[in-house]
Motif scaffolding. Sequence first.
Motif, PDB file in Angstrom:
ATOM      1  N   LEU B  32     -11.192   6.583   4.222  1.00 54.49           N
ATOM      2  CA  LEU B  32     -11.498   4.999   4.759  1.00 54.49           C
ATOM      3  C   LEU B  32     -10.920   4.109   3.655  1.00 54.49           C
ATOM      4  O   LEU B  32     -10.210   3.092   3.849  1.00 54.49           O
ATOM      5  N   LEU B  33     -11.491   4.495   2.415  1.00 52.96           N
ATOM      6  CA  LEU B  33     -10.876   3.499   1.461  1.00 52.96           C
ATOM      7  C   LEU B  33      -9.642   3.807   1.026  1.00 52.96           C
ATOM      8  O   LEU B  33      -8.794   2.819   0.659  1.00 52.96           O
ATOM      9  N   LEU B  34      -9.190   5.141   1.020  1.00 54.17           N
ATOM     10  CA  LEU B  34      -7.381   5.181   0.662  1.00 54.17           C
ATOM     11  C   LEU B  34      -6.705   4.422   1.853  1.00 54.17           C
ATOM     12  O   LEU B  34      -5.713   3.973   1.288  1.00 54.17           O
ATOM     13  N   TYR B  35      -7.129   4.602   3.308  1.00 57.88           N
ATOM     14  CA  TYR B  35      -6.094   3.885   4.279  1.00 57.88           C
ATOM     15  C   TYR B  35      -6.419   2.197   3.919  1.00 57.88           C
ATOM     16  O   TYR B  35      -5.580   1.671   3.980  1.00 57.88           O
ATOM     17  N   ALA B  36      -7.430   1.754   3.618  1.00 55.32           N
ATOM     18  CA  ALA B  36      -7.759   0.526   3.228  1.00 55.32           C
ATOM     19  C   ALA B  36      -6.654  -0.019   2.172  1.00 55.32           C
ATOM     20  O   ALA B  36      -6.212  -1.050   2.273  1.00 55.32           O
ATOM     21  N   GLY B  37      -6.598   0.826   1.100  1.00 48.82           N
ATOM     22  CA  GLY B  37      -6.129   0.398   0.105  1.00 48.82           C
ATOM     23  C   GLY B  37      -4.453   0.603   0.275  1.00 48.82           C
ATOM     24  O   GLY B  37      -3.689  -0.409   0.005  1.00 48.82           O
ATOM     25  N   TRP B  38      -4.307   1.592   1.107  1.00 48.11           N
ATOM     26  CA  TRP B  38      -2.727   1.730   1.312  1.00 48.11           C
ATOM     27  C   TRP B  38      -2.353   0.558   2.306  1.00 48.11           C
ATOM     28  O   TRP B  38      -1.129   0.095   2.317  1.00 48.11           O
ATOM     29  N   ALA B  39      -3.003   0.120   3.466  1.00 46.71           N
ATOM     30  CA  ALA B  39      -2.609  -0.760   4.030  1.00 46.71           C
ATOM     31  C   ALA B  39      -2.609  -1.937   3.688  1.00 46.71           C
ATOM     32  O   ALA B  39      -1.627  -2.801   3.850  1.00 46.71           O
TER      33      ALA B  39
END
Lengths: 238, 317
Positions: B32-39
């Motif tokens: 979730l955190l990786l996707y939040a950062g990437w997005a």
Amino acid sequence: MPSALRADGITVKFGGVVAVNDVSLDVEQGKILGLIGPNGAGKTTLFNALTGFVTPQAGRIYLHGKEITRLPPYMRTRVGIGRTFQTERPFEELTLLENVLVAAFLKEPKRKKAERLAMDVLEKVGLADRYDQPALDLNLARRRRLELAKALAVQPSVLFLDEMMAGLNPPALKGMIGFVRQLTDQNLTIVMVEHIMEAIIALSDHVIVMANGSVITEGLPGDVIEDPRVITAYLGED
Amino acid sequence: MKKHYIIFAGLVLMGIFYPQMFPGYLSVAITLLLYAGWATAWDILGGWAGQVSLGHASFVGLGAYFVAVGTSHYEIAPWWTVLMVLFAASLVAYLWGRLTFKLKGPYFTLSTIAIAEIFRLIAINEGWLTGGATGVFIMTLPEPFGLDLFSRQVNYYLALAFAAITVLVVMLISRSKFGYQLRAVREDEDSAMASGINPTTVKLKAFMLSGALTALGGGIYAIFLSFIEPHIIFYLLLSVQIALTAIIGGRGTIWGPCIGALLVVGSGEIFRTTFAEANMLIYGLLIMVVVIFMPRGIVGEPARYLIRRVYAKRAQS
Ligand SMILES: Nc1ncnc2c1ncn2[C@@H]1O[C@H](COP(=O)(O)OP(=O)(O)OP(=O)(O)O)[C@@H](O)[C@H]1O
Ligand SMILES: [Mg+2]
């Protein structure tokens, strides 16, 4: 008075259409040049050539004596050209303040100062009370004033106004004429395209009449509108 | 704006204590955190500057490969390779932008798919550099201050730091001159030029920042997975997921991409366990519903509605 803007032999072609044909002009600092002519005469195209949005096939342009013919539009803004668009082009998703802020940042990179400048300009054009409204929902008269505010916020020395008065009701028109006149008191040089003769006569120091891309006559506003060639150009040959 | 910083501080604080509260759910939180950062990083270019990229997996891949190949082939510590890839990704984004920013709207988007495909092919075919189609294992990692970089806890805090950095960057940008230049270019390039803005420069800066931050997350992703394959990490699907996460949450908003990540990763997790086979179908439907009924995303749509209602009222009175 030194020349603020000079153009020599500007020609713009779109494919086979010669939209602007060998047009020259010279505006002194603090003066207003009126540009008139029937629809399709090439006024907006000339504007775009002078402000850098179209590339002319021939001709040279000078701002305060420095040649700007090859500069892209954003560089011309940076050296002192401000412009409005005939069909207003606000940043629709942004508020009025933000719209003007974008332009104000050019001369004031610090947010606080840029915001103050933007607010001052909104005040001047009478939109300050709506500063946090999105630009999307404005009516025509207010969109025009926002367009003007954006052009003023880059703090230009030469201002191009493309049909700012069209479609305004009489009180709004009167307000706009008063406002534009007041701008030249601050030594701003103005080139304006206008169909409304009342505005041209009230404001212009010099008028250029275009038809089919060429200058057909020029001179003082009072003389020019009496000119039979101008009347034919507007009414058609027959 | 102050309220955003308060929300930010609150979330980071919650994030710090999360592993103590839910020690069994670290992997999903990392995702979730990786996707939040990437997005969020994607959104600097896709939302704030309005240039929709479907090639951001390339930057995830760059980050992941720099870190993985760096440690396994050359024994370079991940913090050095991460520094290197921040620079490399900016350079790639710069050249990529120079090449494609002449294209507008959907044509730009299509070009990003094509260029990302080149990266995938390089990763698969240039085995001497990348380990080829079989991928790269990270077998050993240094232990800075005695920290085990393979542990889920450490992975989690790295991912948290990554997400926090991207959101903080966007918060800083959103009020700055650069932030307004981005919005102006997105709304109308001609009008932006009339305000003295060079749209190409602004888009290049956005792409470089967006690409570098995405690569940073890619480096952390490699450590988290400890095994990377070109088919997954350079794949179009990853680019699409990153873009959709931001679009669903709300492009050009500070919290939109994070909300998107919560929804996409969260619902993905729930659907996978509840609906088994049908999960992709339901996932697809969810995306369609959001895109059709809330074109500005879950954060963007209500914000806009509220603002307009306030003004409709004011205009009547
Ligand atoms: N981008 C373009 N491509 C092709 N032709 C164009 C383009 N822009 C303008 N023209 C043509 O050039 C001529 C001059 O148009 P222009 O818009 O400059 O006239 P105008 O004097 O501003 O008219 P109006 O009073 O209607 O605004 C017209 O024949 C128009 O069709
Ligand atoms: Mg016109």
